[in-house]
Structures are given as structure tokens and as C-alpha cells.
Design an enzyme around this catalytic site. Structure first.
Site, PDB file in Angstrom:
ATOM      1  N   LYS A 119       0.797  -1.239  -0.439  1.00  0.00           N
ATOM      2  CA  LYS A 119       0.203  -0.346   0.393  1.00  0.00           C
ATOM      3  C   LYS A 119       0.186   0.998   0.275  1.00  0.00           C
ATOM      4  O   LYS A 119       0.713   2.138  -0.068  1.00  0.00           O
ATOM      5  CB  LYS A 119      -1.440  -0.050   1.573  1.00  0.00           C
ATOM      6  CG  LYS A 119      -2.096  -1.027   0.727  1.00  0.00           C
ATOM      7  CD  LYS A 119      -3.391  -0.683   1.798  1.00  0.00           C
ATOM      8  CE  LYS A 119      -4.481  -1.426   1.096  1.00  0.00           C
ATOM      9  NZ  LYS A 119      -6.068  -1.323   2.302  1.00  0.00           N
ATOM     10  N   LYS A 201      -3.565  -9.690  -6.771  1.00  0.00           N
ATOM     11  CA  LYS A 201      -4.679 -10.214  -5.770  1.00  0.00           C
ATOM     12  C   LYS A 201      -5.977  -9.126  -5.778  1.00  0.00           C
ATOM     13  O   LYS A 201      -5.985  -8.201  -6.638  1.00  0.00           O
ATOM     14  CB  LYS A 201      -5.093 -10.477  -4.053  1.00  0.00           C
ATOM     15  CG  LYS A 201      -5.045  -9.192  -3.510  1.00  0.00           C
ATOM     16  CD  LYS A 201      -5.398  -9.069  -2.005  1.00  0.00           C
ATOM     17  CE  LYS A 201      -5.744  -7.688  -1.416  1.00  0.00           C
ATOM     18  NZ  LYS A 201      -6.528  -8.407  -0.724  1.00  0.00           N
ATOM     19  N   LYS A 204     -11.689  -3.749  -3.875  1.00  0.00           N
ATOM     20  CA  LYS A 204     -12.195  -3.404  -4.164  1.00  0.00           C
ATOM     21  C   LYS A 204     -11.398  -2.265  -4.310  1.00  0.00           C
ATOM     22  O   LYS A 204     -12.828  -1.398  -5.250  1.00  0.00           O
ATOM     23  CB  LYS A 204     -12.885  -3.470  -2.627  1.00  0.00           C
ATOM     24  CG  LYS A 204     -12.499  -3.342  -1.596  1.00  0.00           C
ATOM     25  CD  LYS A 204     -13.767  -3.174  -0.374  1.00  0.00           C
ATOM     26  CE  LYS A 204     -13.432  -4.211   0.708  1.00  0.00           C
ATOM     27  NZ  LYS A 204     -12.111  -4.400   1.566  1.00  0.00           N
TER      28      LYS A 204
HETATM   29  N1  AQP Z   1      -8.352 -10.488  -3.209  1.00  0.00           N
HETATM   30  C1  AQP Z   1      -8.741 -11.416  -2.371  1.00  0.00           C
HETATM   31  N2  AQP Z   1      -8.920 -13.206  -2.553  1.00  0.00           N
HETATM   32  C2  AQP Z   1      -9.730 -13.501  -0.893  1.00  0.00           C
HETATM   33  N3  AQP Z   1      -9.793 -12.841   0.412  1.00  0.00           N
HETATM   34  C3  AQP Z   1      -9.829 -11.824   0.057  1.00  0.00           C
HETATM   35  N4  AQP Z   1     -10.115 -10.683   0.314  1.00  0.00           N
HETATM   36  C4  AQP Z   1      -9.971  -9.887   0.163  1.00  0.00           C
HETATM   37  N5  AQP Z   1      -9.226  -9.327  -0.849  1.00  0.00           N
HETATM   38  C5  AQP Z   1      -9.260 -10.692  -1.342  1.00  0.00           C
HETATM   39  C6  AQP Z   1     -11.033 -10.738   1.722  1.00  0.00           C
HETATM   40  O1  AQP Z   1     -11.382 -10.229   2.728  1.00  0.00           O
HETATM   41  C7  AQP Z   1     -12.162  -9.576   4.430  1.00  0.00           C
HETATM   42  C8  AQP Z   1     -12.312  -7.955   3.956  1.00  0.00           C
HETATM   43  O2  AQP Z   1     -11.124  -7.712   3.542  1.00  0.00           O
HETATM   44  P1  AQP Z   1     -10.919  -6.210   3.779  1.00  0.00           P
HETATM   45  O3  AQP Z   1     -12.234  -5.066   3.141  1.00  0.00           O
HETATM   46  O4  AQP Z   1     -10.505  -5.751   5.624  1.00  0.00           O
HETATM   47  O5  AQP Z   1      -9.404  -5.414   3.146  1.00  0.00           O
HETATM   48  P2  AQP Z   1      -8.778  -5.933   1.708  1.00  0.00           P
HETATM   49  O6  AQP Z   1      -8.165  -7.176   2.912  1.00  0.00           O
HETATM   50  O7  AQP Z   1      -7.382  -5.099   2.098  1.00  0.00           O
HETATM   51  O8  AQP Z   1      -9.622  -6.377   1.016  1.00  0.00           O
HETATM   52  P3  AQP Z   1      -9.428  -5.224  -0.572  1.00  0.00           P
HETATM   53  O9  AQP Z   1     -10.939  -6.113  -1.057  1.00  0.00           O
HETATM   54  O10 AQP Z   1      -7.999  -5.542  -0.964  1.00  0.00           O
HETATM   55  O11 AQP Z   1      -9.178  -4.131  -0.189  1.00  0.00           O
HETATM   56  P4  AQP Z   1      -8.404  -2.825  -0.285  1.00  0.00           P
HETATM   57  O12 AQP Z   1      -8.862  -2.610  -1.859  1.00  0.00           O
HETATM   58  O13 AQP Z   1      -9.855  -1.395   0.112  1.00  0.00           O
HETATM   59  O14 AQP Z   1      -7.202  -2.901   0.201  1.00  0.00           O
HETATM   60  C9  AQP Z   1     -10.740 -10.196   4.220  1.00  0.00           C
HETATM   61  O15 AQP Z   1     -11.218 -11.038   5.171  1.00  0.00           O
HETATM   62  C10 AQP Z   1      -9.699 -10.450   3.240  1.00  0.00           C
HETATM   63  O16 AQP Z   1      -8.651 -11.829   4.089  1.00  0.00           O
END
Ligand code: AQP
Length: 334
Positions: A119, A201, A204
Site C-alpha cells: 500500500k 490479488k 475492491k
Molecule cells: N482477493 C481476495 N481473495 C480472498 N479473500 C480476500 N479478501 C480480500 N481480498 C481477497 C478478504 O476479504 C476480507 C475483507 O478484506 P478487507 O476489506 O478488510 O481488506 P483487504 O484484504 O485489503 O480487501 P481489499 O478488497 O483488497 O480492500 P482494499 O482494496 O480496500 O485494500 C479479508 O478477510 C480479506 O482476507
């Protein structure tokens, strides 16, 4: 009936950031499991809006995304009668414990976190202290509820390991204050990759919306995104090294249909990638249709949603306060 932590069931804590539309990665990696384990465990789920501000957010959009994410959880089957569901900023103990535990976490440990490195490369103009300290907030989320299990996708494994290190250190100094948490990974879908770059990965907050399929995307949009998913130049649908795009789609299809990779290969023998991508897109869109309908129904009554969030926060607050009081006593805060 109010969920009680005095029952002998294990406690589960997990959360999701309202940093965009909930994707199929978040769903398969986390939310789907949450809805399935509510009977077996005492579950606590939160919308992690404090975490979301490690990246700059538009205030109105953040407020909107927070309530929408709350509604999505309910639409996915999280039941506020059985589980505690709340919004993180409504429970002040999360921020309070974070300060205390920051003093028991080493700079070197936080510097090694992959998500911080990723990040800070992505948001080079805003490498703030919150981004660096994010894992301590996550440790506080988990430890406040004495959670033994944390259902997450594989990307969060390192943070749960750090939580164990912090808890172990604190317990070593002050006795048995915190329960040691463990990760609970889903059988299928623990790491869903971007549809446009299968080496990355799915996220969102990806600036390219074609990289993710969101739960609330329209049916046509979901199918279109799968049709344009990046794959290799072969044509046979088979799981193999060097075929990250197809492997990812097979993983998604398998998670929704319960079919093994061999069964999928047999089903699409003699078909090209086009047929397979369409089938995956339609399967995902079909699975999301009832969730979307329930979401629309819930969003019709925002006051009711806010009332549920307030009730959830009250229950969470009672448990979190107990742990925080104990920590303060142990540390010697008068
Ligand atoms: N690509 C993924 N595959 C499987 N699990 C995933 N998670 C996120 N991306 C994947 C799981 O979703 C849960 C919530 O995630 P989060 O919103 O707390 O943060 P994150 O992991 O940073 O998810 P994003 O979608 O990538 O958000 P942004 O873009 O804002 O950083 C967690 O349990 C995570 O493991």
C-alpha cells in the site's frame, strides 16, 4: 436472543473495510464463510471503517459505503440475532486498545508487513502512520473479543500472526490476558486474483473496475467482466502452472459449484475459453442475484439498518470494555 460469550463455543472475529464495493474476493475469502459458521461459533463481525481511512476517503462516500457494507453483510445471511454485527467506529475501545498495544509492538515488526509495503508503494503520496499501524488496530479488533478464530483470506495471514506475537508478548508480561487467535481459511477461494492481472490479488479499491466483480454489479456487468478476464493464449480449460488467469477462474467456478478441477476440466473438454468464461460469469451472477434482491429490500429502510447497527455496537461495547479495563489495570493506567 443476545449472543453470549459465556457459552463454551469459540469466539470468532472478522471484519471488512467499507473501502469500495464488496468483491467476489471478499465474498469467497471471508463473508461466505462468516454466514456459514454462525451456528457453530459465537461470531462478531464488523464494518472496519477505522481501517478504511488509512487511505484517503471522501467523507460522504465513506458514510454511504459503511451503511451499504452493513446491509450487504445482512443480505449475505449474517444474522444480527445470532451474531454481533456492528460498525467499528461505534466502539471506542478499538482505538483505545490500539494505543496501548502500539507500545508493545516493534517498529521492525510493522515494517515487515507485506500489505504496508504494497500500500505504501500504491499510495506513495500518503504513507501515513495509520497505514503503518494498521496491524495493531487489527490485533486490537481481534483481542478485544478474545477471539480464538479469525476467518480471513490468505492476504491477512501475516497480520493474524503478528496479532499472536503481540498477544504472546503481553501475556508473557502480565499473565493470561488475551486468547491466542488462529486463522480460519475457506476451503475454496482463499485468494482470488484480479480479472485483469491474475498475478495481483483482487481488490475492491482497484482503480480499474474490470479487475473485480462486485456483489452489487448488474448481472450483465458481471458476465461482461468475466468474458473480458485476462487469460493465456492456450485454449484448453485445465489447471496448470503458468495459467494463472484460468486457474483463478477455475477456483471461482469451483467455489460456487462445489466441482473439483477434474470435473471442471471434463465439463469443458472440447470447449474454448469463451464458453468457460461465460459459464463462470453466469454462475457468479446467479449466485449473487438473491443477495442483491435482499440488499435492495434492506436499503429501503435505512433507519432500521441504523437501529440494528446501534444494537450491535451496544453488545460489542460491553465485551470490548471488559477486555480494555483488564488491559488498563495490567498496564497500570490509573
Ligand atoms: N482477493 C481476495 N481473495 C480472498 N479473500 C480476500 N479478501 C480480500 N481480498 C481477497 C478478504 O476479504 C476480507 C475483507 O478484506 P478487507 O476489506 O478488510 O481488506 P483487504 O484484504 O485489503 O480487501 P481489499 O478488497 O483488497 O480492500 P482494499 O482494496 O480496500 O485494500 C479479508 O478477510 C480479506 O482476507
Amino acid at each position: 436472543m443476545e449472543p453470549s460469550v459465556t457459552e463454551k463455543k469459540k469466539i470468532v472475529l472478522s471484519g471488512i473495510q467499507p473501502s469500495g464495493l464488496i468483491t467476489i474476493g471478499n465474498y469467497l475469502g471471508a463473508v461466505k464463510t462468516w454466514s456459514e459458521i454462525q451456528e457453530k461459533y459465537n461470531c462478531v463481525f464488523m464494518i472496519a471503517n477505522l481501517h478504511a481511512t488509512t487511505v484517503r476517503q471522501d467523507p460522504a462516500v465513506l458514510r454511504k459505503n459503511t451503511l451499504e457494507a452493513f446491509a450487504v453483510l445482512l443480505a449475505c445471511g449474517i444474522d444480527p440475532e445470532r451474531s454481533i454485527v456492528f460498525i467499528q467506529s461505534h466502539v471506542p475501545a478499538h482505538a483505545e486498545l490500539t494505543w496501548a498495544l502500539s507500545c508493545y509492538t516493534q517498529f521492525g515488526e510493522l515494517s515487515r508487513m507485506t500489505q504496508f509495503k504494497d500500500k505504501s508503494a500504491r499510495y506513495a503520496d500518503n504513507i501515513n502512520a495509520g497505514l503503518f499501524n494498521y496491524p495493531v488496530l487489527m490485533a486490537s479488533d481481534i483481542l478485544l473479543y478474545q477471539a480464538g478464530l479469525v476467518p480471513v483470506g490468505e492476504d491477512q495471514k501475516q497480520h493474524v500472526e503478528l496479532t499472536r506475537d503481540i498477544a504472546g508478548r503481553f501475556n508473557g508480561l502480565y499473565g493470561n490476558v488475551f486468547t491466542m487467535p488462529e486463522c480460519l481459511f475457506p476451503k475454496a477461494g482463499k485468494r482470488i486474483m484480479s480479472l485483469q492481472d491474475p498475478a495481483k490479488k483482487m481488490s475492491k479499491s482497484d482503480p480499474n473496475p474490470k479487475g473485480y466483480a462486485a456483489l452489487l454489479d448488474d448481472r450483465d456487468v458481471i458476465i461482461k467482466k468475466f468474458k473480458s478476464a485476462v487469460t493465456d493464449s492456450e485454449t484448453a480449460v485445465r489447471f496448470a502452472e503458468g495459467k494463472a488467469g484460468i486457474n483463478n477462474l477455475m477456483g471461482i467456478y469451483s467455489a460456487f459449484t462445489g466441482k473439483s478441477y477434474e470435473e471442471i476440466e471434463a465439463e469443458f473438454a472440447g470447449h474454448g475459453y469463451g464458453d468457460f468464461k461465460l459459464a463462470v460469469g453466469e454462475t457468479v451472477a446467479d449466485a449473487f442475484a438473491p443477495i442483491k434482491a435482499e440488499y435492495a429490500r434492506l436499503m429501503d429502510d435505512k433507519e432500521y439498518l441504523k437501529k440494528l447497527a446501534a444494537e450491535g455496537a451496544e453488545k460489542a461495547n460491553r465485551i470490548a470494555r471488559r477486555t480494555l479495563d483488564k488491559v488498563y489495570r495490567k498496564i497500570g493506567y490509573l
